[in-house]
Design an enzyme around this catalytic site. Structure first.
Site, PDB file in Angstrom:
ATOM      1  N   LYS A  91       0.853  -1.189   0.000  1.00 32.39           N
ATOM      2  CA  LYS A  91       0.000   0.000   0.000  1.00 32.39           C
ATOM      3  C   LYS A  91       0.880   1.227   0.000  1.00 32.39           C
ATOM      4  O   LYS A  91       1.806   1.341   0.819  1.00 32.39           O
ATOM      5  CB  LYS A  91      -0.886  -0.006   1.261  1.00 32.39           C
ATOM      6  CG  LYS A  91      -1.840   1.173   1.328  1.00 32.39           C
ATOM      7  CD  LYS A  91      -3.101   0.919   0.548  1.00 32.39           C
ATOM      8  CE  LYS A  91      -3.882   2.187   0.237  1.00 32.39           C
ATOM      9  NZ  LYS A  91      -3.395   2.879  -1.012  1.00 32.39           N
ATOM     10  N   GLN A 112       7.207   3.938   3.883  1.00 41.38           N
ATOM     11  CA  GLN A 112       5.789   3.565   3.881  1.00 41.38           C
ATOM     12  C   GLN A 112       5.563   2.284   4.681  1.00 41.38           C
ATOM     13  O   GLN A 112       4.563   2.148   5.391  1.00 41.38           O
ATOM     14  CB  GLN A 112       5.324   3.359   2.433  1.00 41.38           C
ATOM     15  CG  GLN A 112       3.820   3.359   2.258  1.00 41.38           C
ATOM     16  CD  GLN A 112       3.230   4.751   2.191  1.00 41.38           C
ATOM     17  OE1 GLN A 112       3.711   5.594   1.476  1.00 41.38           O
ATOM     18  NE2 GLN A 112       2.183   4.999   2.957  1.00 41.38           N
ATOM     19  N   LYS A 115       5.592   3.259   8.313  1.00 49.28           N
ATOM     20  CA  LYS A 115       4.446   4.138   8.562  1.00 49.28           C
ATOM     21  C   LYS A 115       3.158   3.310   8.646  1.00 49.28           C
ATOM     22  O   LYS A 115       2.364   3.451   9.574  1.00 49.28           O
ATOM     23  CB  LYS A 115       4.338   5.149   7.407  1.00 49.28           C
ATOM     24  CG  LYS A 115       3.192   6.138   7.531  1.00 49.28           C
ATOM     25  CD  LYS A 115       2.873   6.826   6.203  1.00 49.28           C
ATOM     26  CE  LYS A 115       4.077   7.515   5.585  1.00 49.28           C
ATOM     27  NZ  LYS A 115       3.714   8.394   4.449  1.00 49.28           N
ATOM     28  N   LYS A 127       5.420   1.702  -3.066  1.00 45.39           N
ATOM     29  CA  LYS A 127       5.359   3.059  -3.639  1.00 45.39           C
ATOM     30  C   LYS A 127       5.637   2.963  -5.128  1.00 45.39           C
ATOM     31  O   LYS A 127       6.302   2.025  -5.575  1.00 45.39           O
ATOM     32  CB  LYS A 127       6.437   3.941  -2.984  1.00 45.39           C
ATOM     33  CG  LYS A 127       6.158   5.417  -3.104  1.00 45.39           C
ATOM     34  CD  LYS A 127       5.232   5.893  -2.001  1.00 45.39           C
ATOM     35  CE  LYS A 127       4.803   7.318  -2.160  1.00 45.39           C
ATOM     36  NZ  LYS A 127       4.111   7.803  -0.953  1.00 45.39           N
ATOM     37  N   GLY A 166      -2.578   8.321  -4.347  1.00 46.99           N
ATOM     38  CA  GLY A 166      -1.900   9.517  -4.855  1.00 46.99           C
ATOM     39  C   GLY A 166      -0.658   9.878  -4.058  1.00 46.99           C
ATOM     40  O   GLY A 166      -0.389   9.320  -2.997  1.00 46.99           O
ATOM     41  N   ASP A 167       0.106  10.784  -4.583  1.00 41.72           N
ATOM     42  CA  ASP A 167       1.249  11.403  -3.905  1.00 41.72           C
ATOM     43  C   ASP A 167       1.532  12.677  -4.721  1.00 41.72           C
ATOM     44  O   ASP A 167       0.620  13.173  -5.409  1.00 41.72           O
ATOM     45  CB  ASP A 167       2.458  10.448  -3.858  1.00 41.72           C
ATOM     46  CG  ASP A 167       3.544  10.905  -2.874  1.00 41.72           C
ATOM     47  OD1 ASP A 167       3.407  10.649  -1.673  1.00 41.72           O
ATOM     48  OD2 ASP A 167       4.545  11.522  -3.311  1.00 41.72           O
ATOM     49  N   THR A 211      -4.449  13.576   5.199  1.00 41.24           N
ATOM     50  CA  THR A 211      -3.034  13.694   5.566  1.00 41.24           C
ATOM     51  C   THR A 211      -2.816  14.976   6.366  1.00 41.24           C
ATOM     52  O   THR A 211      -2.175  14.971   7.429  1.00 41.24           O
ATOM     53  CB  THR A 211      -2.129  13.652   4.327  1.00 41.24           C
ATOM     54  OG1 THR A 211      -2.521  12.548   3.522  1.00 41.24           O
ATOM     55  CG2 THR A 211      -0.678  13.512   4.720  1.00 41.24           C
ATOM     56  N   ASN A 242      -1.972  19.073  -1.864  1.00 37.12           N
ATOM     57  CA  ASN A 242      -3.001  18.401  -1.071  1.00 37.12           C
ATOM     58  C   ASN A 242      -2.688  18.417   0.426  1.00 37.12           C
ATOM     59  O   ASN A 242      -3.537  18.799   1.242  1.00 37.12           O
ATOM     60  CB  ASN A 242      -3.157  16.951  -1.575  1.00 37.12           C
ATOM     61  CG  ASN A 242      -4.076  16.149  -0.677  1.00 37.12           C
ATOM     62  OD1 ASN A 242      -3.613  15.439   0.209  1.00 37.12           O
ATOM     63  ND2 ASN A 242      -5.367  16.293  -0.874  1.00 37.12           N
ATOM     64  N   SER A 379      -6.842   5.827   3.683  1.00 42.56           N
ATOM     65  CA  SER A 379      -6.893   4.921   2.531  1.00 42.56           C
ATOM     66  C   SER A 379      -7.322   3.521   2.983  1.00 42.56           C
ATOM     67  O   SER A 379      -8.105   2.853   2.315  1.00 42.56           O
ATOM     68  CB  SER A 379      -5.518   4.823   1.866  1.00 42.56           C
ATOM     69  OG  SER A 379      -5.295   5.921   1.010  1.00 42.56           O
TER      70      SER A 379
HETATM   71  P1  NDP Z   1       1.006  17.775  -4.281  1.00 42.93           P
HETATM   72  O1  NDP Z   1       1.483  17.410  -5.622  1.00 42.93           O
HETATM   73  O2  NDP Z   1      -0.440  17.980  -4.048  1.00 42.93           O
HETATM   74  O3  NDP Z   1       1.749  19.070  -3.758  1.00 42.93           O
HETATM   75  C1  NDP Z   1       3.136  19.129  -3.675  1.00 42.93           C
HETATM   76  C2  NDP Z   1       3.557  20.512  -3.188  1.00 42.93           C
HETATM   77  O4  NDP Z   1       4.933  20.474  -2.869  1.00 42.93           O
HETATM   78  C3  NDP Z   1       3.394  21.577  -4.264  1.00 42.93           C
HETATM   79  O5  NDP Z   1       3.144  22.811  -3.652  1.00 42.93           O
HETATM   80  C4  NDP Z   1       4.758  21.557  -4.937  1.00 42.93           C
HETATM   81  O6  NDP Z   1       5.110  22.778  -5.564  1.00 42.93           O
HETATM   82  C5  NDP Z   1       5.683  21.296  -3.771  1.00 42.93           C
HETATM   83  N1  NDP Z   1       6.857  20.563  -4.240  1.00 42.93           N
HETATM   84  C6  NDP Z   1       6.884  19.334  -4.812  1.00 42.93           C
HETATM   85  N2  NDP Z   1       8.118  18.992  -5.172  1.00 42.93           N
HETATM   86  C7  NDP Z   1       8.891  20.032  -4.844  1.00 42.93           C
HETATM   87  C8  NDP Z   1      10.273  20.291  -4.959  1.00 42.93           C
HETATM   88  N3  NDP Z   1      11.104  19.384  -5.501  1.00 42.93           N
HETATM   89  N4  NDP Z   1      10.732  21.464  -4.478  1.00 42.93           N
HETATM   90  C9  NDP Z   1       9.900  22.379  -3.920  1.00 42.93           C
HETATM   91  N5  NDP Z   1       8.573  22.183  -3.799  1.00 42.93           N
HETATM   92  C10 NDP Z   1       8.088  21.041  -4.242  1.00 42.93           C
HETATM   93  O7  NDP Z   1       1.572  16.615  -3.309  1.00 42.93           O
HETATM   94  P2  NDP Z   1       1.088  16.205  -1.849  1.00 42.93           P
HETATM   95  O8  NDP Z   1       0.596  17.379  -1.101  1.00 42.93           O
HETATM   96  O9  NDP Z   1       0.223  15.017  -1.981  1.00 42.93           O
HETATM   97  O10 NDP Z   1       2.450  15.677  -1.211  1.00 42.93           O
HETATM   98  C11 NDP Z   1       3.329  16.524  -0.469  1.00 42.93           C
HETATM   99  C12 NDP Z   1       4.221  15.676   0.408  1.00 42.93           C
HETATM  100  O11 NDP Z   1       3.426  14.913   1.332  1.00 42.93           O
HETATM  101  C13 NDP Z   1       5.085  14.633  -0.310  1.00 42.93           C
HETATM  102  O12 NDP Z   1       6.294  14.474   0.398  1.00 42.93           O
HETATM  103  C14 NDP Z   1       4.271  13.354  -0.181  1.00 42.93           C
HETATM  104  O13 NDP Z   1       5.065  12.210  -0.280  1.00 42.93           O
HETATM  105  C15 NDP Z   1       3.734  13.528   1.232  1.00 42.93           C
HETATM  106  N6  NDP Z   1       2.546  12.766   1.583  1.00 42.93           N
HETATM  107  C16 NDP Z   1       1.412  12.815   0.824  1.00 42.93           C
HETATM  108  C17 NDP Z   1       0.299  12.118   1.220  1.00 42.93           C
HETATM  109  C18 NDP Z   1      -0.987  12.203   0.459  1.00 42.93           C
HETATM  110  O14 NDP Z   1      -1.951  11.593   0.920  1.00 42.93           O
HETATM  111  N7  NDP Z   1      -1.075  12.925  -0.633  1.00 42.93           N
HETATM  112  C19 NDP Z   1       0.314  11.258   2.416  1.00 42.93           C
HETATM  113  C20 NDP Z   1       1.520  11.344   3.182  1.00 42.93           C
HETATM  114  C21 NDP Z   1       2.598  12.060   2.759  1.00 42.93           C
HETATM  115  P3  NDP Z   1       5.140  22.887  -7.177  1.00 42.93           P
HETATM  116  O15 NDP Z   1       3.703  22.955  -7.582  1.00 42.93           O
HETATM  117  O16 NDP Z   1       5.895  24.119  -7.445  1.00 42.93           O
HETATM  118  O17 NDP Z   1       5.836  21.645  -7.675  1.00 42.93           O
HETATM  119  O1  2IT Z   2       3.055   8.895   1.553  1.00 43.02           O
HETATM  120  C1  2IT Z   2       1.912   8.456   1.753  1.00 43.02           C
HETATM  121  O2  2IT Z   2       1.585   7.949   2.823  1.00 43.02           O
HETATM  122  C2  2IT Z   2       0.924   8.603   0.673  1.00 43.02           C
HETATM  123  N1  2IT Z   2       1.233   9.191  -0.362  1.00 43.02           N
HETATM  124  C3  2IT Z   2      -0.451   8.026   0.818  1.00 43.02           C
HETATM  125  C4  2IT Z   2      -0.454   6.559   0.485  1.00 43.02           C
HETATM  126  C5  2IT Z   2      -1.817   5.907   0.431  1.00 43.02           C
HETATM  127  O3  2IT Z   2      -1.822   4.726   0.065  1.00 43.02           O
HETATM  128  O4  2IT Z   2      -2.835   6.516   0.753  1.00 43.02           O
END
Ligand code: NDP
Ligand code: 2IT
Length: 447
Positions: A91, A112, A115, A127, A166-167, A211, A242, A379
């Site tokens: 997952k 992951q 976690k 992943k 998603g991520d 998240t 997100n 999830s």
């Molecule tokens: P999104 O794609 O929705 O948003 C990512 C954000 O981070 C954007 O504002 C983006 O800016 C910025 N960003 C991404 N890459 C870079 C970079 N290399 N340098 C600077 N800024 C960057 O992703 P999420 O919000 O889903 O994910 C954000 C983080 O949270 C990640 O580390 C992800 O692994 C983690 N995460 C996500 C979960 C989920 O459920 N979605 C769960 C747990 C953890 P820009 O638009 O300029 O690229």
């Molecule tokens: O980093 C993470 O925990 C996620 N991107 C969410 C993974 C999931 O299966 O919901």
């Protein structure tokens, strides 16, 4: 210094996974916490148990060909790393970002696994993703890419096998195109094969918010151990995707004043507090930038291109963009400016030097594998609803999420105390996650 039993394991990881610095970093961080565990329970150092946890069960790399709007053939690389399935089906999310390499996906799959164990739910770790860059691509290009990506991924996933979500760069739009292609290829409405789905096609309430909300609940729990709360605190959140948006929303709901957020081009500060309706309009509907947000808000919102958001004085920082976005220097600046708590919404956003600086300064520090586990936990709640063909209310689902986050906090807190490091959530999260997954790996024999 690594424990002498763990030293050769880490040396082997370095030797067998050359050039994968993010993976090395994630492994090192967990091994750094395990010295006390193998001293207390030598059985964990036997049977190559830890070595097995550092080696993915399966790594899939594939070509993703697609045709862009100018009729040119484009080639990207797709990945799925099925890291560990001792606790349940693999997952974990899918990341679409040009920086994605095998080592990125391995670090994320490794994190992951622990976690997911920490949530207490029946999910293994995995992943995936691609070096595809969604920026500037039309909706049709995104759809064609997602369909091509799924055409290969489909043979490797399934509700009992591996359940992506998603991520970075993958949200409901992308998951919709991927689910549609999977359904078409298999002729099965197999809701449980992906999570993060839209509400009308099998998704769960609260998954979008999970998240960010979960990360704020976790930080709230940490604050309470020092008789503090979000109320009246200055909060800065990096990113504006997100995780960041719903972190800001819940922090504000608990009385915090969220004054800054960012993207990869710069950050915006608004002393009155970031206006979430405007931010959501810009990010979720227009797919715009934080600079567009600042323009819409007028003189109260200051946009700083290429700056470091960590220079903004704050009480609480929630890095929610990407790995290694907060350095040792940033951490020292935050400490100097009086930071009291840091919660990692992103995966591994703080460098090891930054983590050390926070722990040395006695700042409350919630590591990603605990603080951001609310997304994957919800999830797992989506998988439960799909399996029972049910759909829960927002209130029920949020109450479950909150309970899970409180549970994770307590597990980390108690484990840290048990190992003589009260308040050290890094140690608590690593040991609690490790022991649960290690127990299952041992029970299942040499497989
Ligand atoms: P999104 O794609 O929705 O948003 C990512 C954000 O981070 C954007 O504002 C983006 O800016 C910025 N960003 C991404 N890459 C870079 C970079 N290399 N340098 C600077 N800024 C960057 O992703 P999420 O919000 O889903 O994910 C954000 C983080 O949270 C990640 O580390 C992800 O692994 C983690 N995460 C996500 C979960 C989920 O459920 N979605 C769960 C747990 C953890 P820009 O638009 O300029 O690229
Ligand atoms: O980093 C993470 O925990 C996620 N991107 C969410 C993974 C999931 O299966 O919901």
């Amino acid at each position: 210094m690594l424990d002498e039993k763990l030293e050769p394991i880490y040396a082997d990881v370095l030797r067998r996974n050359p050039e994968e610095s993010e993976f090395h970093q994630a492994v090192r961080e967990v091994l750094d916490s395990l010295g006390a565990v193998v001293a207390k329970h030598p059985e964990y150092a036997e049977g190559a148990l830890i070595e097995r946890l550092c080696e993915p069960e399966r790594q899939i790399i594939f070509r993703v060909p697609w045709v862009d709007d100018k009729n040119r053939v484009q080639i990207n690389r797709g990945f799925r790393v099925q890291f560990n399935s001792a606790l349940g089906p693999y997952k974990g999310g899918l990341r679409f970002h040009p920086s994605v390499m095998l080592g990125t996906i391995k670090f994320l799959g490794f994190e992951q696994t622990f976690k997911n164990a920490l949530t207490g739910m029946p999910i293994g770790g995995g992943k995936g993703g691609s070096d595809f860059d969604p920026k500037g691509r039309s909706d049709n290009e995104i759809m064609r890419f997602c369909q091509s990506f799924m055409t290969e991924l489909a043979r490797h996933i399934g509700e009992y096998t591996d359940v992506p979500a998603g991520d970075i760069g993958v949200g409901q739009r992308e998951l919709g195109y991927m689910f549609g292609q999977y359904k078409r290829m298999t002729n099965r409405y197999e809701s449980g094969v992906l999570t993060g789905k839209g509400l009308v096609w099998g998704g769960s309430r609260v998954r979008t918010e999970a998240t960010g909300y979960g990360a704020v609940y976790f930080v709230d729990c940490m604050l309470r151990t020092r008789n503090q709360s979000f109320d009246g605190k200055r909060v800065i959140v990096s990113g504006s995707g997100n995780v960041a948006v719903y972190t800001m929303q819940k922090a504000a709901a608990l009385g915090g004043r969220v004054i800054a957020c960012s993207d990869s081009n710069g950050y915006v500060v608004e002393e009155k507090g970031i206006d979430l309706d405007t931010l959501k309009e810009v990010k979720e509907r227009r797919r715009g930038r934080v600079s567009d947000y600042a323009k819409l808000r007028g003189p109260g919102a200051v946009y700083i291109p290429n700056g470091r958001i960590w220079d903004v004085p704050a009480d609480i920082a929630m890095p929610s963009a990407t790995q290694n976005e907060l350095t040792g220097q940033d951490a020292r600046t935050l400490v100097k400016n009086g930071i009291i708590a840091v919660g990692e919404g992103a995966n591994m956003p703080c460098t090891p030097e930054a983590v050390r600086a926070f722990l040395d300064a006695n700042v409350l520090f919630g590591p990603g594998k605990a603080a951001n586990a609310g997304g994957v936990a919800t999830s797992a709640l989506e998988m439960q609803q799909n399996a029972s063909r049910d759909s829960w209310s927002f209130e029920t689902t949020e109450a479950r999420l909150r309970e899970i986050m409180y549970g994770i906090h307590d597990r980390c807190e108690k484990t840290a105390e048990e190992y003589g490091a009260p308040g050290n959530y890094v140690l608590g999260a690593n040991i609690a996650g490790f022991t649960r997954v290690a127990e299952a790996v041992r029970a299942l024999g040499v497989i």
